[in-house]
Enzyme design. Structure first.
Site, PDB file in Angstrom:
ATOM      1  N   GLY A 206       0.826  -1.203   0.000  1.00 46.67           N
ATOM      2  CA  GLY A 206       0.000   0.000   0.000  1.00 46.67           C
ATOM      3  C   GLY A 206       0.855   1.246   0.000  1.00 46.67           C
ATOM      4  N   ASN A 207       0.237   2.365   0.365  1.00 47.70           N
ATOM      5  CA  ASN A 207       0.957   3.633   0.431  1.00 47.70           C
ATOM      6  C   ASN A 207       0.387   4.471   1.568  1.00 47.70           C
ATOM      7  OD1 ASN A 207      -1.336   5.240  -0.737  1.00 47.70           O
ATOM      8  ND2 ASN A 207      -0.871   3.977  -2.543  1.00 47.70           N
ATOM      9  N   ARG A 208       0.912   5.661   1.738  1.00 45.92           N
ATOM     10  CA  ARG A 208       0.570   6.476   2.896  1.00 45.92           C
ATOM     11  C   ARG A 208      -0.634   7.394   2.673  1.00 45.92           C
ATOM     12  NH1 ARG A 208       4.899   6.555   6.553  1.00 45.92           N
ATOM     13  NH2 ARG A 208       6.839   5.689   5.730  1.00 45.92           N
ATOM     14  N   SER A 209      -1.304   7.290   1.548  1.00 46.03           N
ATOM     15  CA  SER A 209      -2.406   8.209   1.264  1.00 46.03           C
ATOM     16  C   SER A 209      -3.536   8.053   2.281  1.00 46.03           C
ATOM     17  CB  SER A 209      -2.960   7.958  -0.140  1.00 46.03           C
ATOM     18  OG  SER A 209      -4.067   8.789  -0.392  1.00 46.03           O
ATOM     19  N   ALA A 273      -3.901   7.753  -4.830  1.00 42.13           N
ATOM     20  CA  ALA A 273      -2.528   7.250  -4.917  1.00 42.13           C
ATOM     21  C   ALA A 273      -2.605   5.798  -5.378  1.00 42.13           C
ATOM     22  CB  ALA A 273      -1.834   7.366  -3.567  1.00 42.13           C
TER      23      ALA A 273
END
Length: 412
Positions: A206-209, A273
């Protein structure tokens, strides 16, 4: 400011309670005049409690105060919501059968109608003629939103969201010419949050969005009069009221949802994102750490370029210049160039109309309540900077989109 809030007899009357709250919380003195039919949907006790003033729809109440004359004379603004087909017809014909229609005839300040009715009623030639009559006399008549109506029907005729009506009313009082709202009648699709690419039943890439900027964009577009569809990946915040929400998890799911939604949209804003890569294989069981076993090797495959595909499909369908596509770029500088250099190259690769550029990093942008962006245009216009809260940035982006739409695809 003294406001008369006229409430028509439609199911959307329940939403007008929120509009009343916006007026009173902004410090305005509001007198609510519901039609008799409106009181079948929302009772007078609700209007009195929220406004702090007595409520009547009869010319025979408090006759000594001559309310049928006084209220219109004293009003700095009259807002009618929902403006039903019946109310629009009565106002256009100059009828005065109750307190509200009397007040409309006596009003000398600005008057704003926010229509709500079934699509066929809104599109009927009689209703359209009444709207044109009212506008020709100087009244402001908003375009209704497009969306779910009573029952299973959907189409133009939905009451604009209370925040959008409030913004239009304030603009009208201030003498601005933008009371029709920059995105009125437009359909806007916005993606938000971060995609998650499964590795096994419990893990993902995943990502930090957080989704905060995408949600702020949805609110700003809604308040600008648009019908908004939010494609929501993982978000740390709840989606706003008054927008359609489509839930997605992975980049492939977002691709399918975006291509489907874009076909009927005037604007597509890809602020989510999206993971560039996903695991080539997804384990059906949890990948375990075992003594004596080697570390797992995770092969990745490239996800589709959704933004580029949206642009290609639009152009192939001959909609270039009629549909606006906005991309987002979360960039960091490196040895090959700074943030804007990378962003300019991405704008040319993607082919979108606008590219909103973030300089990201640890404790910057993702998950924060503030943002700082640069808006690049494929047309070659000067870059535009916007900074502040994410709501401030969203408002700047939506305002720029409104200007771009009027340039390339003005409303008739």
């Amino acid at each position: 400011m003294r406001i008369v809030l006229g409430v028509g007899g439609g199911i959307a009357a329940y939403k007008v309670a929120s509009l009343l709250r916006l007026f009173t919380e902004a410090g305005h003195y509001v007198t609510v005049i519901p039609t008799e039919a409106a009181t079948r949907f929302v009772g007078t006790a609700t209007w009195e409690a929220l406004s702090g003033n007595p409520v009547s729809n009869s010319v025979f109440d408090d006759v000594h105060q001559v309310n049928h004359v006084r209220l219109g004379h004293e009003a700095d603004l009259v807002v009618i919501a929902p403006a039903t087909a019946d109310l629009l017809a009565k106002a256009a014909a100059g009828l005065a059968g109750d307190l509200l229609t009397n007040t409309l005839l006596m009003a000398r300040g600005p008057v704003l109608f926010a229509p709500a009715m079934h699509t066929e009623m809104w599109q009927h030639p009689a209703t359209q003629a009444n709207v044109e009559t009212l506008r020709s006399r100087g009244a402001a008549v908003l375009e209704p939103a497009t969306g779910r109506l009573t029952g299973t029907d959907s189409g133009p005729g939905r009451l604009p969201e209370p925040e959008a009506i409030f913004e239009a009313a304030m603009a009208l009082v201030q003498g601005r010419s933008d009371y029709q709202l920059p995105l009125a009648g437009r359909i806007v699709t916005i993606s938000a949050g971060g995609t998650r690419e499964p590795l096994d039943p419990v893990r993902f890439l995943g990502n930090r969005s957080s989704g905060k900027q995408g949600v702020a964009l949805a609110v700003a577009a809604r308040n600008a009069g648009a019908t908004v569809r939010l494609l929501a990946a993982h978000m740390d915040v709840a989606p706003p009221a008054g927008v359609e929400v489509v839930r997605v998890d992975t980049a492939l799911q977002l691709r399918d949802a975006a291509l489907d939604a874009a076909a009927g949209s005037d604007v597509v804003i890809m602020s989510a994102a999206v993971a560039d890569f996903r695991p080539a294989e997804v384990s059906d069981t949890k990948i375990k750490k075992r003594d004596g076993a080697g570390d797992p090797m995770i092969a990745l495959v490239r996800n589709p370029d959704i933004l580029h595909e949206l642009v290609e499909r639009r152009n192939a369908a001959g909609r270039a210049g009629r549909q606006l596509i906005v991309g987002f770029a979360a960039e960091t500088g490196d040895d090959d160039g700074d943030v804007l250099a990378h962003a300019e190259a991405k704008l040319q690769r993607k082919g979108c109309d606008l590219l909103v550029v973030n300089h990201v990093g640890t404790d910057r942008v993702f998950g924060q309540d503030t943002n700082s962006v640069v808006i690049l245009a494929r047309s070659g216009a000067e870059p535009q900077e916007a900074a502040g809260t994410k709501a401030d940035v969203a408002a700047a982006i939506v305002a720029r989109i409104g200007l771009e739409l009027e340039r390339v695809s003005p409303r008739p």
